[in-house]
Design a protein around this motif. Structure first.
Motif, PDB file in Angstrom:
ATOM      1  N   ALA A  15     -19.933  -7.520  18.136  1.00 10.95           N
ATOM      2  CA  ALA A  15     -18.369  -7.160  17.897  1.00 10.95           C
ATOM      3  C   ALA A  15     -18.565  -6.311  19.315  1.00 10.95           C
ATOM      4  O   ALA A  15     -17.548  -6.357  19.621  1.00 10.95           O
ATOM      5  CB  ALA A  15     -17.575  -7.597  16.262  1.00 10.95           C
ATOM      6  N   LEU A  16     -19.221  -4.781  19.050  1.00 10.17           N
ATOM      7  CA  LEU A  16     -19.150  -4.100  19.798  1.00 10.17           C
ATOM      8  C   LEU A  16     -19.255  -3.940  21.724  1.00 10.17           C
ATOM      9  O   LEU A  16     -19.069  -4.327  21.958  1.00 10.17           O
ATOM     10  CB  LEU A  16     -19.710  -3.141  19.913  1.00 10.17           C
ATOM     11  CG  LEU A  16     -19.973  -2.103  17.970  1.00 10.17           C
ATOM     12  CD1 LEU A  16     -21.433  -1.542  17.839  1.00 10.17           C
ATOM     13  CD2 LEU A  16     -19.266  -1.474  18.308  1.00 10.17           C
ATOM     14  N   LEU A  18     -19.267  -7.647  22.962  1.00 14.46           N
ATOM     15  CA  LEU A  18     -17.641  -8.261  23.368  1.00 14.46           C
ATOM     16  C   LEU A  18     -16.286  -7.632  23.457  1.00 14.46           C
ATOM     17  O   LEU A  18     -15.682  -7.474  24.357  1.00 14.46           O
ATOM     18  CB  LEU A  18     -17.365  -9.245  22.450  1.00 14.46           C
ATOM     19  CG  LEU A  18     -18.180 -10.590  22.456  1.00 14.46           C
ATOM     20  CD1 LEU A  18     -18.253 -11.431  20.188  1.00 14.46           C
ATOM     21  CD2 LEU A  18     -18.201 -11.361  23.542  1.00 14.46           C
ATOM     22  N   GLY A  19     -16.317  -6.048  22.459  1.00  8.21           N
ATOM     23  CA  GLY A  19     -15.490  -4.809  23.297  1.00  8.21           C
ATOM     24  C   GLY A  19     -15.685  -4.321  24.249  1.00  8.21           C
ATOM     25  O   GLY A  19     -15.047  -3.968  25.420  1.00  8.21           O
ATOM     26  N   VAL A  20     -16.727  -4.026  24.448  1.00  9.19           N
ATOM     27  CA  VAL A  20     -17.502  -3.999  25.473  1.00  9.19           C
ATOM     28  C   VAL A  20     -17.041  -4.518  27.082  1.00  9.19           C
ATOM     29  O   VAL A  20     -16.185  -3.676  27.820  1.00  9.19           O
ATOM     30  CB  VAL A  20     -18.797  -3.005  25.816  1.00  9.19           C
ATOM     31  CG1 VAL A  20     -19.003  -2.419  27.409  1.00  9.19           C
ATOM     32  CG2 VAL A  20     -18.838  -1.492  25.430  1.00  9.19           C
ATOM     33  N   GLU A  22     -14.674  -6.709  26.671  1.00 10.76           N
ATOM     34  CA  GLU A  22     -12.845  -6.545  27.077  1.00 10.76           C
ATOM     35  C   GLU A  22     -12.663  -5.622  27.107  1.00 10.76           C
ATOM     36  O   GLU A  22     -12.045  -6.088  28.383  1.00 10.76           O
ATOM     37  CB  GLU A  22     -12.366  -7.015  25.734  1.00 10.76           C
ATOM     38  CG  GLU A  22     -10.801  -6.351  25.391  1.00 10.76           C
ATOM     39  CD  GLU A  22     -10.386  -8.195  26.090  1.00 10.76           C
ATOM     40  OE1 GLU A  22      -9.291  -7.754  26.792  1.00 10.76           O
ATOM     41  OE2 GLU A  22     -10.736  -9.367  25.646  1.00 10.76           O
ATOM     42  N   LEU A  23     -13.424  -4.063  28.067  1.00 12.46           N
ATOM     43  CA  LEU A  23     -13.086  -3.374  28.735  1.00 12.46           C
ATOM     44  C   LEU A  23     -12.778  -3.384  29.666  1.00 12.46           C
ATOM     45  O   LEU A  23     -12.563  -3.097  30.876  1.00 12.46           O
ATOM     46  CB  LEU A  23     -13.442  -1.887  27.578  1.00 12.46           C
ATOM     47  CG  LEU A  23     -13.293  -1.687  27.009  1.00 12.46           C
ATOM     48  CD1 LEU A  23     -14.203  -0.163  26.140  1.00 12.46           C
ATOM     49  CD2 LEU A  23     -11.658  -1.191  26.293  1.00 12.46           C
ATOM     50  N   LEU A  31     -11.273  -9.819  23.032  1.00  8.97           N
ATOM     51  CA  LEU A  31     -10.894  -9.475  22.119  1.00  8.97           C
ATOM     52  C   LEU A  31     -10.869  -9.962  20.680  1.00  8.97           C
ATOM     53  O   LEU A  31     -11.472  -9.741  19.640  1.00  8.97           O
ATOM     54  CB  LEU A  31      -9.949  -8.599  21.746  1.00  8.97           C
ATOM     55  CG  LEU A  31      -9.122  -7.920  21.112  1.00  8.97           C
ATOM     56  CD1 LEU A  31     -10.593  -6.928  21.249  1.00  8.97           C
ATOM     57  CD2 LEU A  31      -7.962  -6.517  21.780  1.00  8.97           C
ATOM     58  N   GLY A  34     -14.449 -10.846  19.777  1.00 15.64           N
ATOM     59  CA  GLY A  34     -14.852  -9.828  19.096  1.00 15.64           C
ATOM     60  C   GLY A  34     -14.849  -9.664  17.838  1.00 15.64           C
ATOM     61  O   GLY A  34     -15.139  -9.098  16.635  1.00 15.64           O
ATOM     62  N   LEU A  35     -13.350 -10.070  17.380  1.00 19.87           N
ATOM     63  CA  LEU A  35     -12.476  -9.844  16.393  1.00 19.87           C
ATOM     64  C   LEU A  35     -12.967 -10.681  15.298  1.00 19.87           C
ATOM     65  O   LEU A  35     -13.297 -10.986  14.112  1.00 19.87           O
ATOM     66  CB  LEU A  35     -10.846 -10.195  16.263  1.00 19.87           C
ATOM     67  CG  LEU A  35     -10.384  -8.885  16.651  1.00 19.87           C
ATOM     68  CD1 LEU A  35      -8.596  -9.079  17.046  1.00 19.87           C
ATOM     69  CD2 LEU A  35     -11.195  -7.581  15.845  1.00 19.87           C
ATOM     70  N   LEU A  38     -15.881  -8.959  13.962  1.00 21.48           N
ATOM     71  CA  LEU A  38     -16.512  -8.593  13.154  1.00 21.48           C
ATOM     72  C   LEU A  38     -16.058  -9.297  12.216  1.00 21.48           C
ATOM     73  O   LEU A  38     -16.727  -8.199  11.335  1.00 21.48           O
ATOM     74  CB  LEU A  38     -14.942  -7.446  13.684  1.00 21.48           C
ATOM     75  CG  LEU A  38     -15.215  -6.271  12.951  1.00 21.48           C
ATOM     76  CD1 LEU A  38     -16.246  -5.049  13.019  1.00 21.48           C
ATOM     77  CD2 LEU A  38     -13.841  -5.337  13.307  1.00 21.48           C
ATOM     78  N   SER A  63     -12.846 -16.990  15.568  1.00 28.64           N
ATOM     79  CA  SER A  63     -12.124 -16.375  16.883  1.00 28.64           C
ATOM     80  C   SER A  63     -11.622 -16.863  16.673  1.00 28.64           C
ATOM     81  O   SER A  63     -10.416 -16.566  17.758  1.00 28.64           O
ATOM     82  CB  SER A  63     -13.474 -16.163  18.068  1.00 28.64           C
ATOM     83  OG  SER A  63     -14.829 -15.326  17.285  1.00 28.64           O
TER      84      SER A  63
END
Length: 91
Positions: A15-16, A18-20, A22-23, A31, A34-35, A38, A63
């Motif tokens: 998840a982390l 995939l968050g990076v 996404e940034l 995102l 990533g959710l 999570l 997802s």
């Protein structure tokens, strides 16, 4: 040897990551994944005996649900752009 996808902290790391991603590549594509990852951390923490194919199928469903909810939530936002229907040069 334990299956790595049945460990809750692996899903947190996914998840982390995939968050990076996404940034770095915005667009609310990663995102949702990533959710979903999570949410999978919570699922694996509560029910650790699920096999790998079921985990991956559940990850795909979670997802997709997260992505649909994000699409509905961000659709309501306006970009603030104005649509011009009448030109000042038209008589």
């Amino acid at each position: 040897m334990a299956d790595y996808l049945s460990l809750w902290w692996v899903w947190i790391c996914i998840a982390l990551a995939l968050g990076v991603v996404e940034l770095l590549a915005p667009g609310f594509i990663f995102l949702g994944f990533g959710l979903g990852a999570l949410a999978m951390a919570g699922v694996v923490l509560l029910a650790p005996g699920i096999n790998i194919p079921a985990l991956l199928a559940l990850f795909a469903v979670l997802s997709l649900i997260a992505w649909i909810i994000l699409r509905m939530g961000f659709r309501k936002q306006s970009s603030g752009a104005r649509i011009v229907t009448k030109d000042i040069n038209d008589n």
